[in-house]
Design an enzyme around this catalytic site. Structure first.
Site, PDB file in Angstrom:
ATOM      1  N   LEU A  25       7.361  18.298  19.013  1.00  0.00           N
ATOM      2  CA  LEU A  25       6.337  17.753  18.110  1.00  0.00           C
ATOM      3  C   LEU A  25       5.649  16.578  18.800  1.00  0.00           C
ATOM      4  CD1 LEU A  25       5.066  17.391  15.200  1.00  0.00           C
ATOM      5  CD2 LEU A  25       6.984  15.884  14.694  1.00  0.00           C
ATOM      6  N   HIS A  71       6.018  -2.437   4.388  1.00  0.00           N
ATOM      7  CA  HIS A  71       5.761  -1.837   5.705  1.00  0.00           C
ATOM      8  C   HIS A  71       7.063  -1.363   6.341  1.00  0.00           C
ATOM      9  CE1 HIS A  71       1.689  -2.968   5.205  1.00  0.00           C
ATOM     10  NE2 HIS A  71       1.872  -4.265   5.368  1.00  0.00           N
ATOM     11  N   ASP A  99      -1.005   5.021   3.403  1.00  0.00           N
ATOM     12  CA  ASP A  99      -1.460   3.881   2.610  1.00  0.00           C
ATOM     13  C   ASP A  99      -0.564   3.654   1.391  1.00  0.00           C
ATOM     14  OD1 ASP A  99      -3.138   1.737   2.069  1.00  0.00           O
ATOM     15  OD2 ASP A  99      -4.495   2.927   0.836  1.00  0.00           O
TER      16      ASP A  99
HETATM   17  C1  IPE Z   1      -6.038   2.258   6.143  1.00  0.00           C
HETATM   18  O1  IPE Z   1      -5.512   1.620   5.032  1.00  0.00           O
HETATM   19  C2  IPE Z   1      -5.319   1.821   7.383  1.00  0.00           C
HETATM   20  C3  IPE Z   1      -3.918   2.232   7.507  1.00  0.00           C
HETATM   21  C4  IPE Z   1      -3.243   2.971   6.663  1.00  0.00           C
HETATM   22  C5  IPE Z   1      -3.269   1.780   8.694  1.00  0.00           C
HETATM   23  P1  IPE Z   1      -6.179   0.282   4.434  1.00  0.00           P
HETATM   24  O2  IPE Z   1      -5.331  -0.124   3.296  1.00  0.00           O
HETATM   25  O3  IPE Z   1      -6.368  -0.716   5.527  1.00  0.00           O
HETATM   26  O4  IPE Z   1      -7.600   0.799   3.959  1.00  0.00           O
HETATM   27  P2  IPE Z   1      -8.632   0.131   2.949  1.00  0.00           P
HETATM   28  O5  IPE Z   1      -8.788  -1.289   3.372  1.00  0.00           O
HETATM   29  O6  IPE Z   1      -8.026   0.227   1.582  1.00  0.00           O
HETATM   30  O7  IPE Z   1      -9.864   0.947   3.060  1.00  0.00           O
HETATM   31  C1  IPE Z   2      -0.895   0.773   4.617  1.00  0.00           C
HETATM   32  O1  IPE Z   2      -0.432   0.152   3.468  1.00  0.00           O
HETATM   33  C2  IPE Z   2      -0.319   0.161   5.879  1.00  0.00           C
HETATM   34  C3  IPE Z   2      -1.278  -0.649   6.647  1.00  0.00           C
HETATM   35  C4  IPE Z   2      -2.545  -0.786   6.384  1.00  0.00           C
HETATM   36  C5  IPE Z   2      -0.748  -1.364   7.785  1.00  0.00           C
HETATM   37  P1  IPE Z   2      -1.191  -1.084   2.827  1.00  0.00           P
HETATM   38  O2  IPE Z   2      -0.618  -2.333   3.409  1.00  0.00           O
HETATM   39  O3  IPE Z   2      -2.664  -0.935   2.981  1.00  0.00           O
HETATM   40  O4  IPE Z   2      -0.763  -0.944   1.319  1.00  0.00           O
HETATM   41  P2  IPE Z   2      -1.683  -1.250   0.039  1.00  0.00           P
HETATM   42  O5  IPE Z   2      -2.880  -0.358   0.143  1.00  0.00           O
HETATM   43  O6  IPE Z   2      -2.033  -2.695   0.083  1.00  0.00           O
HETATM   44  O7  IPE Z   2      -0.792  -0.885  -1.095  1.00  0.00           O
HETATM   45 MG    MG Z   3      -4.073  -0.083   1.780  1.00  0.00          MG
END
Ligand code: IPE
Ligand code: IPE
Ligand code: MG
Length: 243
Positions: free
Chosen positions: A127, A33, A16
């Site tokens: 792995l 991303h 995240d």
């Molecule tokens: C969880 O992150 C999903 C992934 C890392 C793929 P999110 O950014 O979607 O989670 P929330 O919405 O903050 O709970």
């Molecule tokens: C996690 O990073 C990746 C996915 C959920 C695909 P985020 O896109 O949720 O990044 P933040 O939380 O908005 O910084």
């Molecule tokens: Mg996020």
């Protein structure tokens, strides 16, 4: 002499913080991303070098469809590009890829790419990397239950476990979430029953080898009791028995 602390066999990561990493640099979220893919490549290498056997990462949740269309389509495009670029390298590095999640919602191109990547790496064993894509913990549990019901099998813990999407690997030992939030966000709800949780404030693109080592070191300082008392656990440790 006490035995060296064990490296976790299976590490699970909620990757995240990509969006915030990009926004802080005045870049579009998709740039975050992209950087996240680089970070995953580094993490896979580091896990293999440290003797981790299984790495399971959360790449796209069942709920991430709720994001703006441009971001969702950017993530889908990125998956296609990443598969094309990374699979040959992963094949050479001894990585076996599995994709975990609902495939019916994915485009034909992506679905075919996932199958191809799995086939290309199927002979590898250094792995195992499980990429959870269009995955949700509740989806996993509900699907397993539906499978058992359709087969007329009893809804026991063992049967559910065997029907779950990660039945090919043992449960995660260490569950890491980057990006500072302290929640599971529907990741590995069933499988993380006894995982050690580690929350890092680093954004995923900044989660480097040192950050991974910090998480592993924290794991090695935990006492996993699985319901027992501390005295029982200490009595059963091989290094204690030998003393
Ligand atoms: C969880 O992150 C999903 C992934 C890392 C793929 P999110 O950014 O979607 O989670 P929330 O919405 O903050 O709970
Ligand atoms: C996690 O990073 C990746 C996915 C959920 C695909 P985020 O896109 O949720 O990044 P933040 O939380 O908005 O910084
Ligand atoms: Mg996020």
């Amino acid at each position: 002499m006490s035995a060296a602390p064990a490296v976790p066999h299976h590490i699970a990561i909620v990757m995240d913080g990509n969006g915030r990493w990009a926004t802080r640099r005045f870049l579009p979220r998709v740039a975050g991303h992209k950087q996240g893919v680089e970070s995953l490549r580094r993490c896979v290498k580091a896990c293999a070098a440290r003797g981790v056997s299984v790495l399971t990462v959360f790449a796209f949740s069942s709920e991430n469809w709720n994001r703006p269309v441009e971001e969702v389509s950017g993530l889908m495009d990125l998956m296609v590009v990443a598969l094309g670029r990374e699979v040959p390298r992963l094949t050479q590095d001894g990585v076996r890829l599995h994709f975990v999640g609902e495939r019916s919602g994915l485009s034909e191109k992506i679905a075919a790419g996932l199958l191809q990547a799995e086939a290309a790496t199927a002979h590898n064993s250094r792995l195992v990397v499980n990429v959870c894509f269009n995955y949700g913990g509740r989806w996993d549990i509900a699907r397993a239950a539906a499978q058992l019901a359709a087969r007329g099998e009893a809804l026991t813990e063992a049967n559910l476990d065997a029907a779950m999407a990660l039945s090919h690997v043992p449960d995660p030992d260490l569950f890491i979430r980057t990006g500072g939030e302290q929640r599971l966000s529907n990741f590995l709800l069933w499988q993380s029953a006894y995982a050690e949780l580690f929350f890092s404030d680093r954004l995923w693109p900044e989660f480097d080898e040192a950050a991974l080592d910090e998480a592993i070191a924290a794991y090695q300082n935990r006492e996993r009791r699985f319901g027992q008392t501390s005295a029982q656990v200490r009595a059963a440790r091989p290094d204690q028995q030998a003393a």
